[in-house]
Motif scaffolding. Structure first.
Motif, PDB file in Angstrom:
ATOM      1  N   GLY A 253       0.819  -1.204   0.000  1.00 17.56           N
ATOM      2  CA  GLY A 253       0.000   0.000   0.000  1.00 17.56           C
ATOM      3  C   GLY A 253       0.853   1.254   0.000  1.00 17.56           C
ATOM      4  O   GLY A 253       0.711   2.125  -0.846  1.00 17.56           O
ATOM      5  N   MET A 254       1.794   1.348   0.949  1.00 18.58           N
ATOM      6  CA  MET A 254       2.731   2.462   1.039  1.00 18.58           C
ATOM      7  C   MET A 254       3.945   2.010   1.850  1.00 18.58           C
ATOM      8  O   MET A 254       3.970   2.168   3.071  1.00 18.58           O
ATOM      9  N   PRO A 255       4.952   1.426   1.214  1.00 13.11           N
ATOM     10  CA  PRO A 255       6.141   1.008   1.961  1.00 13.11           C
ATOM     11  C   PRO A 255       6.810   2.209   2.621  1.00 13.11           C
ATOM     12  O   PRO A 255       7.005   3.242   1.987  1.00 13.11           O
ATOM     13  N   ARG A 256       7.177   2.047   3.894  1.00 15.29           N
ATOM     14  CA  ARG A 256       7.752   3.159   4.623  1.00 15.29           C
ATOM     15  C   ARG A 256       9.186   2.895   5.045  1.00 15.29           C
ATOM     16  O   ARG A 256      10.044   3.756   4.898  1.00 15.29           O
ATOM     17  N   ALA A 257       9.495   1.740   5.612  1.00 22.75           N
ATOM     18  CA  ALA A 257      10.846   1.448   6.084  1.00 22.75           C
ATOM     19  C   ALA A 257      11.191   0.006   5.760  1.00 22.75           C
ATOM     20  O   ALA A 257      10.304  -0.831   5.540  1.00 22.75           O
ATOM     21  N   VAL A 258      12.493  -0.287   5.725  1.00 25.42           N
ATOM     22  CA  VAL A 258      12.954  -1.643   5.431  1.00 25.42           C
ATOM     23  C   VAL A 258      14.039  -2.038   6.430  1.00 25.42           C
ATOM     24  O   VAL A 258      14.755  -1.196   6.963  1.00 25.42           O
ATOM     25  N   ALA A 259      14.150  -3.346   6.673  1.00 23.62           N
ATOM     26  CA  ALA A 259      15.210  -3.904   7.506  1.00 23.62           C
ATOM     27  C   ALA A 259      15.495  -5.305   6.993  1.00 23.62           C
ATOM     28  O   ALA A 259      14.636  -5.928   6.358  1.00 23.62           O
ATOM     29  N   ALA A 260      16.696  -5.803   7.252  1.00 20.26           N
ATOM     30  CA  ALA A 260      17.073  -7.130   6.777  1.00 20.26           C
ATOM     31  C   ALA A 260      17.788  -7.886   7.876  1.00 20.26           C
ATOM     32  O   ALA A 260      18.411  -7.294   8.770  1.00 20.26           O
ATOM     33  N   ASP A 261      17.708  -9.229   7.832  1.00 23.17           N
ATOM     34  CA  ASP A 261      18.433 -10.023   8.801  1.00 23.17           C
ATOM     35  C   ASP A 261      19.925 -10.011   8.459  1.00 23.17           C
ATOM     36  O   ASP A 261      20.335  -9.559   7.396  1.00 23.17           O
ATOM     37  N   ALA A 262      20.742 -10.493   9.390  1.00 21.35           N
ATOM     38  CA  ALA A 262      22.191 -10.386   9.246  1.00 21.35           C
ATOM     39  C   ALA A 262      22.705 -11.129   8.024  1.00 21.35           C
ATOM     40  O   ALA A 262      23.688 -10.708   7.393  1.00 21.35           O
ATOM     41  N   ALA A 263      22.055 -12.218   7.649  1.00 22.35           N
ATOM     42  CA  ALA A 263      22.499 -13.002   6.500  1.00 22.35           C
ATOM     43  C   ALA A 263      21.859 -12.543   5.194  1.00 22.35           C
ATOM     44  O   ALA A 263      22.132 -13.118   4.140  1.00 22.35           O
ATOM     45  N   ALA A 264      21.017 -11.505   5.244  1.00 20.69           N
ATOM     46  CA  ALA A 264      20.315 -10.971   4.068  1.00 20.69           C
ATOM     47  C   ALA A 264      19.487 -12.051   3.383  1.00 20.69           C
ATOM     48  O   ALA A 264      19.380 -12.083   2.159  1.00 20.69           O
ATOM     49  N   ARG A 265      18.876 -12.918   4.176  1.00 26.22           N
ATOM     50  CA  ARG A 265      17.966 -13.915   3.624  1.00 26.22           C
ATOM     51  C   ARG A 265      16.520 -13.450   3.663  1.00 26.22           C
ATOM     52  O   ARG A 265      15.671 -13.965   2.938  1.00 26.22           O
ATOM     53  N   GLU A 266      16.235 -12.483   4.548  1.00 24.41           N
ATOM     54  CA  GLU A 266      14.875 -11.974   4.691  1.00 24.41           C
ATOM     55  C   GLU A 266      14.888 -10.460   4.777  1.00 24.41           C
ATOM     56  O   GLU A 266      15.787  -9.868   5.383  1.00 24.41           O
ATOM     57  N   ILE A 267      13.875  -9.846   4.162  1.00 25.62           N
ATOM     58  CA  ILE A 267      13.690  -8.400   4.221  1.00 25.62           C
ATOM     59  C   ILE A 267      12.334  -8.115   4.852  1.00 25.62           C
ATOM     60  O   ILE A 267      11.332  -8.749   4.501  1.00 25.62           O
ATOM     61  N   PHE A 268      12.310  -7.173   5.790  1.00 25.72           N
ATOM     62  CA  PHE A 268      11.082  -6.763   6.447  1.00 25.72           C
ATOM     63  C   PHE A 268      10.718  -5.367   5.943  1.00 25.72           C
ATOM     64  O   PHE A 268      11.579  -4.493   5.846  1.00 25.72           O
ATOM     65  N   VAL A 269       9.443  -5.156   5.614  1.00 27.97           N
ATOM     66  CA  VAL A 269       8.970  -3.892   5.044  1.00 27.97           C
ATOM     67  C   VAL A 269       7.752  -3.417   5.826  1.00 27.97           C
ATOM     68  O   VAL A 269       6.756  -4.152   5.945  1.00 27.97           O
ATOM     69  N   SER A 270       7.805  -2.195   6.372  1.00 37.11           N
ATOM     70  CA  SER A 270       6.609  -1.636   7.006  1.00 37.11           C
ATOM     71  C   SER A 270       5.723  -1.013   5.934  1.00 37.11           C
ATOM     72  O   SER A 270       6.203  -0.335   5.035  1.00 37.11           O
ATOM     73  N   ASP A 271       4.433  -1.296   6.030  1.00 38.41           N
ATOM     74  CA  ASP A 271       3.449  -0.774   5.076  1.00 38.41           C
ATOM     75  C   ASP A 271       2.555   0.207   5.828  1.00 38.41           C
ATOM     76  O   ASP A 271       1.676  -0.191   6.607  1.00 38.41           O
ATOM     77  N   GLU A 272       2.791   1.498   5.596  1.00 38.38           N
ATOM     78  CA  GLU A 272       2.079   2.533   6.338  1.00 38.38           C
ATOM     79  C   GLU A 272       0.599   2.560   6.017  1.00 38.38           C
ATOM     80  O   GLU A 272      -0.226   2.887   6.871  1.00 38.38           O
ATOM     81  N   ALA A 273       0.229   2.209   4.790  1.00 36.92           N
ATOM     82  CA  ALA A 273      -1.172   2.258   4.395  1.00 36.92           C
ATOM     83  C   ALA A 273      -1.978   1.114   5.005  1.00 36.92           C
ATOM     84  O   ALA A 273      -3.191   1.247   5.217  1.00 36.92           O
ATOM     85  N   ARG A 274      -1.311  -0.006   5.291  1.00 36.65           N
ATOM     86  CA  ARG A 274      -2.027  -1.191   5.780  1.00 36.65           C
ATOM     87  C   ARG A 274      -1.723  -1.520   7.235  1.00 36.65           C
ATOM     88  O   ARG A 274      -2.188  -2.547   7.750  1.00 36.65           O
ATOM     89  N   ASN A 275      -0.925  -0.683   7.901  1.00 41.24           N
ATOM     90  CA  ASN A 275      -0.615  -0.873   9.323  1.00 41.24           C
ATOM     91  C   ASN A 275      -0.064  -2.271   9.600  1.00 41.24           C
ATOM     92  O   ASN A 275      -0.537  -2.982  10.497  1.00 41.24           O
ATOM     93  N   GLU A 276       0.959  -2.645   8.838  1.00 42.11           N
ATOM     94  CA  GLU A 276       1.533  -3.975   8.992  1.00 42.11           C
ATOM     95  C   GLU A 276       2.995  -3.979   8.566  1.00 42.11           C
ATOM     96  O   GLU A 276       3.477  -3.028   7.918  1.00 42.11           O
ATOM     97  N   VAL A 277       3.699  -5.032   8.953  1.00 47.06           N
ATOM     98  CA  VAL A 277       5.061  -5.279   8.488  1.00 47.06           C
ATOM     99  C   VAL A 277       5.069  -6.607   7.752  1.00 47.06           C
ATOM    100  O   VAL A 277       4.590  -7.627   8.279  1.00 47.06           O
TER     101      VAL A 277
END
Length: 307
Positions: A253-277
């Motif tokens: 909906g509206m990606p706001r921030a990103v983070a990744a695990d130390a091995a770069a196997r997973e990316i986490f994205v906050s979605d401001e429009a949908r109130n979720e990560v």
């Protein structure tokens, strides 16, 4: 047409207008040094929730679960987050013009940074413990640096590039600083500053269209730069030499921030429009879970450095 400054300010209004908080005056030192997570410790995903005026903490390995805890002490308009190598959490309080610091597992701040801060919306910490803060509301000091262990030595970390507003910052393993700036009318421009240099160079990133806002960034160990593009919504991954993105992920909906695990196997994205990560597998982009329970909004995110 609404300027990008106006659009992003409206987004930050969530931070400025919801919740009430007062910050304790603290000066205790931050835990530093080598960090080893106990085997039983829960890897944490931190999410700033400006509507609830809190930072919500999840077990990062359990999408769909309820929060492990909520941090409200010392929170006053939370926006950008980061976690350093010792497990300390840093919260940029946009309304209170501070960055609050919490030892790993604690819900009480042990230190506040405030010198030169005006509307801070992003924070990052390098391997030496130096702290960088993006000042959304300051032309004079768009990015402030605090040397490790000191607040009195706060300084403007970069030379002025343009009359722009920093929306995101990130650091790579060499200590190079990446900063995304929104100007009044042009698309977002991302600069790279070599370690110790105040003069940056604009990265040649091909977003494929006029860009409304690059809201969040994460530098992977591989040299790939992950950029959350809020409007039109997408997450793009660029190689070390820029150019066209290597990977583009849609369905937000509206990606706001990103983070990744130390091995770069997973990316986490906050979605401001949908109130979720959203958790994505990298590089496939396959969705592997959603964190949304008890979130009234989703803005900044940070991941335990030792996951």
């Amino acid at each position: 047409m609404i300027s990008r400054r106006t659009a992003f300010a409206a987004s930050l209004a969530l931070v400025a207008c919801h919740g009430a908080g007062t910050l304790p005056e603290t000066s205790a030192g931050v835990v530093t040094g080598a960090y080893t997570r106990p085997e039983h410790a829960t890897p944490s995903l931190y999410v700033s929730d400006p509507v609830a005026n809190a930072v919500v903490v999840y077990d990062a390995t359990r999408p769909g679960s309820t929060p492990v805890r909520r941090i409200t002490a010392g929170i006053d308009g939370p926006a950008g987050l980061t976690v350093d190598a010792s497990g300390n959490l840093y919260v940029a309080n946009t309304r209170h013009n501070t960055v609050a610091v919490y030892p790993r597992g604690s819900s009480e701040p042990v230190h506040l940074y405030s010198a030169l801060l005006v509307g801070p919306d992003a924070v990052a910490v390098d391997t030496d413990g130096d702290i960088f803060v993006g000042n959304f509301d300051s032309f004079a000091a768009p990015i402030v640096e605090y040397p490790a262990g000191s607040e009195s030595e706060a300084r403007n970390a970069v030379a002025s590039q343009c009359p722009c507003f920093p929306t995101a910052i990130a650091l790579d393993s060499r200590g190079d600083l990446f900063a995304a700036y929104n100007s009044w009318y042009a698309q977002t421009v991302i600069y790279r500053y070599s370690n110790g240099s105040r003069d940056g160079r604009a990265l040649r990133l091909d977003f494929g269209q006029q860009l409304w806002e690059a809201a969040g960034m994460e530098q992977l160990g591989s040299g790939n730069l992950v950029v959350a593009r809020s409007t039109p919504p997408a997450v793009e991954v660029f190689g070390p030499h820029g150019g066209q993105p290597r990977y583009v992920y849609h369905g937000f909906g509206m990606p706001r921030a990103v983070a990744a695990d130390a091995a770069a196997r997973e990316i986490f994205v906050s979605d401001e429009a949908r109130n979720e990560v959203v958790r994505l597998e990298f590089p496939s982009g396959k969705r592997s879970g959603i964190f949304s329970d008890d979130l009234r909004s989703a803005y900044g995110i940070a991941l335990d450095a030792r996951i």
